[in-house]
Scaffold this motif. Sequence first.
Motif, mmCIF file in Angstrom:
data_model
loop_
_atom_site.group_PDB
_atom_site.id
_atom_site.type_symbol
_atom_site.label_atom_id
_atom_site.label_comp_id
_atom_site.label_asym_id
_atom_site.label_seq_id
_atom_site.Cartn_x
_atom_site.Cartn_y
_atom_site.Cartn_z
ATOM 1 N N GLY A 201 0.817 -1.192 0.000
ATOM 2 C CA GLY A 201 0.000 0.000 0.000
ATOM 3 C C GLY A 201 0.857 1.250 0.000
ATOM 4 O O GLY A 201 1.954 1.268 -0.550
ATOM 5 N N ALA A 202 0.369 2.308 0.653
ATOM 6 C CA ALA A 202 1.090 3.583 0.663
ATOM 7 C C ALA A 202 0.976 4.243 2.017
ATOM 8 O O ALA A 202 -0.051 4.145 2.696
ATOM 9 C CB ALA A 202 0.544 4.511 -0.415
ATOM 10 N N ILE A 203 2.036 4.921 2.405
ATOM 11 C CA ILE A 203 2.017 5.789 3.578
ATOM 12 C C ILE A 203 1.915 7.211 3.059
ATOM 13 O O ILE A 203 2.721 7.647 2.232
ATOM 14 C CB ILE A 203 3.286 5.615 4.425
ATOM 15 N N VAL A 204 0.905 7.938 3.521
ATOM 16 C CA VAL A 204 0.685 9.311 3.080
ATOM 17 C C VAL A 204 1.080 10.256 4.208
ATOM 18 O O VAL A 204 0.663 10.072 5.357
ATOM 19 C CB VAL A 204 -0.788 9.544 2.696
ATOM 20 N N LEU A 205 1.885 11.259 3.886
ATOM 21 C CA LEU A 205 2.351 12.222 4.868
ATOM 22 C C LEU A 205 1.688 13.570 4.632
ATOM 23 O O LEU A 205 1.799 14.149 3.543
ATOM 24 C CB LEU A 205 3.878 12.372 4.779
ATOM 25 N N ILE A 206 0.965 14.057 5.633
ATOM 26 C CA ILE A 206 0.301 15.357 5.574
ATOM 27 C C ILE A 206 0.600 16.078 6.881
ATOM 28 O O ILE A 206 0.044 15.741 7.927
ATOM 29 C CB ILE A 206 -1.220 15.215 5.368
ATOM 30 N N ASP A 207 1.500 17.053 6.844
ATOM 31 C CA ASP A 207 2.012 17.691 8.065
ATOM 32 C C ASP A 207 2.529 16.600 9.004
ATOM 33 O O ASP A 207 3.329 15.774 8.587
ATOM 34 C CB ASP A 207 0.922 18.545 8.723
ATOM 35 N N ASN A 208 2.058 16.572 10.245
ATOM 36 C CA ASN A 208 2.509 15.561 11.201
ATOM 37 C C ASN A 208 1.595 14.347 11.235
ATOM 38 O O ASN A 208 1.712 13.506 12.133
ATOM 39 C CB ASN A 208 2.601 16.173 12.606
ATOM 40 N N ILE A 209 0.697 14.267 10.292
ATOM 41 C CA ILE A 209 -0.254 13.160 10.222
ATOM 42 C C ILE A 209 0.258 12.118 9.231
ATOM 43 O O ILE A 209 0.738 12.454 8.147
ATOM 44 C CB ILE A 209 -1.650 13.659 9.786
ATOM 45 N N LYS A 210 0.138 10.861 9.622
ATOM 46 C CA LYS A 210 0.497 9.757 8.736
ATOM 47 C C LYS A 210 -0.731 8.889 8.500
ATOM 48 O O LYS A 210 -1.501 8.620 9.425
ATOM 49 C CB LYS A 210 1.618 8.914 9.335
ATOM 50 N N ILE A 211 -0.891 8.455 7.259
ATOM 51 C CA ILE A 211 -2.024 7.600 6.902
ATOM 52 C C ILE A 211 -1.507 6.404 6.112
ATOM 53 O O ILE A 211 -0.785 6.570 5.124
ATOM 54 C CB ILE A 211 -3.068 8.345 6.048
ATOM 55 N N LEU A 212 -1.858 5.222 6.550
ATOM 56 C CA LEU A 212 -1.532 4.002 5.801
ATOM 57 C C LEU A 212 -2.773 3.590 5.022
ATOM 58 O O LEU A 212 -3.842 3.387 5.602
ATOM 59 C CB LEU A 212 -1.119 2.877 6.746
ATOM 60 N N VAL A 213 -2.627 3.495 3.716
ATOM 61 C CA VAL A 213 -3.754 3.144 2.845
ATOM 62 C C VAL A 213 -3.443 1.829 2.153
ATOM 63 O O VAL A 213 -2.428 1.703 1.469
ATOM 64 C CB VAL A 213 -3.998 4.243 1.782
ATOM 65 N N MET A 214 -4.311 0.849 2.330
ATOM 66 C CA MET A 214 -4.093 -0.457 1.717
ATOM 67 C C MET A 214 -4.697 -0.493 0.312
ATOM 68 O O MET A 214 -5.729 0.117 0.049
ATOM 69 C CB MET A 214 -4.696 -1.559 2.581
ATOM 70 N N PRO A 215 -4.065 -1.196 -0.615
ATOM 71 C CA PRO A 215 -4.506 -1.221 -2.014
ATOM 72 C C PRO A 215 -5.641 -2.206 -2.231
ATOM 73 O O PRO A 215 -5.989 -2.995 -1.348
ATOM 74 C CB PRO A 215 -3.253 -1.675 -2.753
ATOM 75 N N THR A 216 -6.207 -2.160 -3.425
ATOM 76 C CA THR A 216 -7.182 -3.170 -3.822
ATOM 77 C C THR A 216 -6.438 -4.477 -4.040
ATOM 78 O O THR A 216 -5.233 -4.501 -4.327
ATOM 79 C CB THR A 216 -7.903 -2.793 -5.115
ATOM 80 N N ALA A 217 -7.143 -5.600 -3.909
ATOM 81 C CA ALA A 217 -6.535 -6.896 -4.204
ATOM 82 C C ALA A 217 -6.197 -6.944 -5.690
ATOM 83 O O ALA A 217 -6.888 -6.366 -6.526
ATOM 84 C CB ALA A 217 -7.503 -8.019 -3.836
#
Length: 223
Positions: A201-217
């Motif tokens: 997937g991807a780790i998204v960085l927005i200021d001090n916030i981190k978001i892990l987004v998992m991909p479609t199968a």
Amino acid sequence: MERNRKKLAINDLLLNHFIGNADGRVSLQKPNLKNGIVYATDAHSLIAIPESELMFKYGTNEQYPNVENRFGEEGLTPTTVSTDELAQGLAKARVCTEIYMETCKECKGEGTVKWEYYSDLKNKTFYEDLTCPVCEGEEKMIKNHPFPKVSISDYGEKGDYLTLTVRNCNFAPYQLYRVLLVAMAHNKKNMKFLTGDHDQGAIVLIDNIKILVMPTAKTDLKK
């Protein structure tokens, strides 16, 4: 001071877009504090916000999944994604409210019910499995969620299956819709996506916030 409180409150609101609503995973229904970071996840996406950037106080649930090690950045490739371009891609999808599937109480998820009848001719009671009249054999029924979250469909207006691609990863619209909400709330023109193999997937960085987004199968990519 008032402006800072409003900014902090926005982060608290954003957490609510990532918590889980599934009845079977009670621990995911609230944000969780661990070592100064507050996490929220529905097992599809994970957001991490420093406690110092939130207005409310959050507790620690020992039953919460161990997610601290999910934000390793080593070996990942950075990609800059425009907030406007992401919004244009998501505009093709339809906004909707969350629903959930409830197990049929009549057949208890079996899809069939026992039917009993008595034959005077044969002086005997017979039993037969028949399609459940309540769920019509579907075993589950679509229900409006008591606490629905705003969602976004995986399908466009013409019924076509939508995916959005960042580098080598393909994502369902709903996954990136929540990322877009965070970027818009923080007035960001661009976001940094860190990606590796597709399954990571991807780790998204927005200021001090981190978001892990998992991909479609990968099997979904053929639709």
